[in-house]
Write an enzyme that holds these catalytic residues in place. Structure first.
Site, PDB file in Angstrom:
ATOM      1  N   ASP A   1      -1.441  -1.952  12.490  1.00  0.00           N
ATOM      2  CA  ASP A   1      -2.537  -1.020  12.176  1.00  0.00           C
ATOM      3  C   ASP A   1      -3.833  -1.830  12.141  1.00  0.00           C
ATOM      4  OD1 ASP A   1      -4.370   0.726  11.053  1.00  0.00           O
ATOM      5  OD2 ASP A   1      -3.445   0.815   9.093  1.00  0.00           O
TER       6      ASP A   1
ATOM      7  N   GLU B   1      -3.627   9.330  -0.727  1.00  0.00           N
ATOM      8  CA  GLU B   1      -2.961  10.120   0.308  1.00  0.00           C
ATOM      9  C   GLU B   1      -1.903  11.055  -0.273  1.00  0.00           C
ATOM     10  OE1 GLU B   1      -2.171   8.254   4.086  1.00  0.00           O
ATOM     11  OE2 GLU B   1      -3.389   6.530   3.547  1.00  0.00           O
TER      12      GLU B   1
ATOM     13  N   GLN C   1       0.795  -1.231   0.000  1.00  0.00           N
ATOM     14  CA  GLN C   1       0.000   0.000   0.000  1.00  0.00           C
ATOM     15  C   GLN C   1       0.829   1.282   0.000  1.00  0.00           C
ATOM     16  OE1 GLN C   1      -3.793   0.125   2.323  1.00  0.00           O
ATOM     17  NE2 GLN C   1      -2.680   1.645   3.494  1.00  0.00           N
TER      18      GLN C   1
ATOM     19  N   ARG D   1      -6.395   9.012   8.144  1.00  0.00           N
ATOM     20  CA  ARG D   1      -6.992   7.992   7.301  1.00  0.00           C
ATOM     21  C   ARG D   1      -6.767   8.385   5.839  1.00  0.00           C
ATOM     22  NH1 ARG D   1      -9.527   3.943  10.337  1.00  0.00           N
ATOM     23  NH2 ARG D   1      -9.032   2.902   8.381  1.00  0.00           N
ATOM     24  N   SER D   2      -7.098   7.453   4.930  1.00  0.00           N
ATOM     25  CA  SER D   2      -6.920   7.792   3.518  1.00  0.00           C
ATOM     26  C   SER D   2      -8.000   8.774   3.042  1.00  0.00           C
ATOM     27  CB  SER D   2      -6.912   6.534   2.664  1.00  0.00           C
ATOM     28  OG  SER D   2      -8.034   5.740   2.962  1.00  0.00           O
TER      29      SER D   2
ATOM     30  N   LYS E   1      -5.278   5.415  15.358  1.00  0.00           N
ATOM     31  CA  LYS E   1      -6.266   6.104  14.517  1.00  0.00           C
ATOM     32  C   LYS E   1      -7.528   6.269  15.343  1.00  0.00           C
ATOM     33  CE  LYS E   1      -4.974   4.212   9.966  1.00  0.00           C
ATOM     34  NZ  LYS E   1      -5.172   3.003   9.118  1.00  0.00           N
TER      35      LYS E   1
HETATM   36  P1  PGA Z   1      -6.889   3.662   5.444  1.00  0.00           P
HETATM   37  O1  PGA Z   1      -5.338   3.497   5.202  1.00  0.00           O
HETATM   38  O2  PGA Z   1      -7.148   4.971   6.085  1.00  0.00           O
HETATM   39  O3  PGA Z   1      -7.443   3.538   4.045  1.00  0.00           O
HETATM   40  O4  PGA Z   1      -7.314   2.499   6.317  1.00  0.00           O
HETATM   41  C1  PGA Z   1      -4.350   4.028   6.019  1.00  0.00           C
HETATM   42  C2  PGA Z   1      -3.412   2.963   6.507  1.00  0.00           C
HETATM   43  O5  PGA Z   1      -3.581   1.775   6.168  1.00  0.00           O
HETATM   44  O6  PGA Z   1      -2.503   3.254   7.264  1.00  0.00           O
HETATM   45 ZN    ZN Z   2      -1.938   0.900   7.475  1.00  0.00          ZN
END
Ligand code: PGA
Ligand code: ZN
Length: 428
Positions: free
Chosen positions: A317, A208, A165, A371-372, A342
């Protein structure tokens, strides 16, 4: 005392609906929070309530907004704004579920953080100072956290061009936040140049703000970054290092019990994943790996931690989802040594602070993360500083939803007289 609550549906950086909450106090002073939203979400996150149906492709949040404007509003009116724990517990009690599925974690989070904003405004303090006063031992010095910055993206944030990712950088040698930002800026723009020279598209950006090139393998992203560091004149490891967000839960095949790297047309077992990641830490300046294995692969995580945990930051995470019970399981099984924090994975300020402190007290590194899907809300920057989180992950230096946070850190930096966590924060 709380006089009123007003919630509404607004839109986030991906153009999807999200919740915004205002809390108004009897004094006339108010506080506001805009709720973020993930795409590569963990299975164990608190529930983000969406309307379903056809309006806004099912992603509307009118039910959560209505819950806030009716149930949460009547519960909070007349309550003491100073007692955040009570306010959060009250909402949790009314919701009555572990995953906050009745009211919606998005409704609860909006109200919870709008309350702390209002309380800080009433106290006449910037949010980060108010948080520090409330949650840190008296006299603890505050510092700007070290940023972990998306440069090349893949997976669910970039149309699955590659499987991993995020390939991020950590500025190691800078001794101040503005210096770190300058390094980030230089790497970001040099990456664009290098990608374009190699014939890749670097004009379109991932969720992001990172680049999302169609590379021939996952490892090629590491090679691109090495080339970029070289061209910038930065020494790998000593000046700048690499962090990975593998986000492997999202390419783990539970039926076959393996990890599917589609862009390379191969599948790896848990042990083969660990072998690959270990090799990368030797061949490249990788010092931090997030979700290197899937959220239910506890056995693999224990092995990964035995093999790399002494000197590499291994962040959970999706594994921990900012949840104290899952973090405790991590302690018990010696799985991971760091946690991504988060706020919307757990749903209230009180619980976010609890999990963060629990991690800190156990010697885990904490990385406060966006977050994304984000908004112009910069609460996260204040949270990371006010709780002395150590590290912060808010995406790349592109798009106002990201820059709102980087810019807020610049303002806070001024108020802190330049105090910066620096590289010692991720040393083991
Ligand atoms: P997400 O990704 O906000 O889409 O969950 C952020 C991450 O995985 O750190
Ligand atoms: Zn992550």
């Amino acid at each position: 005392k709380i006089k009123d609550l007003r919630a509404r549906e607004i839109f986030d950086s991906r153009g999807n609906p999200t919740v915004e909450v205002d809390i108004i106090l009897e004094s006339g002073i108010s506080g506001r929070m805009m709720v973020p939203s993930g795409a590569s979400t963990g299975q164990f996150e608190a529930l983000e309530l969406r309307d379903g149906g056809t309006r806004h492709r099912g992603k509307g949040v009118m039910k959560a907004v209505e819950n806030a404007n009716t149930i949460i509003r009547s519960a909070l009116i007349g309550q003491d704004i100073e007692d955040q724990a009570h306010l959060d517990n009250l909402m949790n009690k009314i919701d009555g579920t572990a995953e906050k599925s009745n009211l919606g974690a998005n409704a609860i989070l909006g109200a919870s953080f709008a309350c702390i904003h209002a309380a800080a405004n009433e106290a006449g303090l910037p949010l980060f100072r108010h948080l520090a006063k409330k949650y840190l031992p008296a006299g603890e010095e505050l510092s700007i956290p070290v940023p972990m910055v998306n440069i090349i993206s893949g997976g669910l944030h970039a149309g699955k061009n590659i499987d991993l990712q995020d390939f991020l950088i950590i500025p190691v040698s800078p001794t101040s936040y503005p210096e770190a930002l300058e390094m980030i800026y230089n790497v970001y723009w040099k990456t664009r140049e290098v990608l374009i020279k190699k014939g890749h598209n670097a004009y379109l950006l991932a969720d992001e703000g990172g680049f999302g090139p169609q590379l021939s393998s996952n490892e090629e992203a590491l090679e691109v970054l090495s080339e970029v560091f070289h061209q910038c004149g930065y020494k790998p490891h000593t000046d700048v290092a690499i962090a990975l967000d593998v986000a492997s839960s999202h390419f783990y095949d539970a039926e076959k019990n393996n990890y599917r790297l589609n862009s390379e047309d191969r599948s790896l077992s848990s042990v083969e994943m660990i072998d690959m990641l270990e090799k990368w830490t030797k061949d490249h300046p990788v010092i931090s790996i997030e979700d290197g294995l899937a959220e239910n692969d506890w056995e693999g995580w224990t092995l990964l931690t035995q093999r790399l945990g002494k000197h590499i930051q291994l962040i959970g995470d999706d594994l921990f989802t900012t949840n104290p019970a899952r973090l405790q399981k991590g302690f018990d099984l010696k799985a991971g040594n760091s946690i991504l924090v988060k706020m919307n994975q757990i749903g209230t300020l009180t619980e976010t602070v609890f999990t963060l402190n629990m991690a800190k007290n156990a010697g885990f590194k904490t990385i406060v993360s966006a977050r994304s899907g984000e908004t112009e809300d910069a609460t996260l920057s204040d949270l990371a500083v006010g709780l002395n989180g150590g590290q912060i992950k808010i995406g790349s230096v592109a798009g106002s939803s990201r820059l709102a946070k980087y810019n807020q850190l610049l303002r806070i930096n001024e108020q802190l007289g330049g105090k910066y966590m620096g590289s010692s924060v991720f040393e083991f």
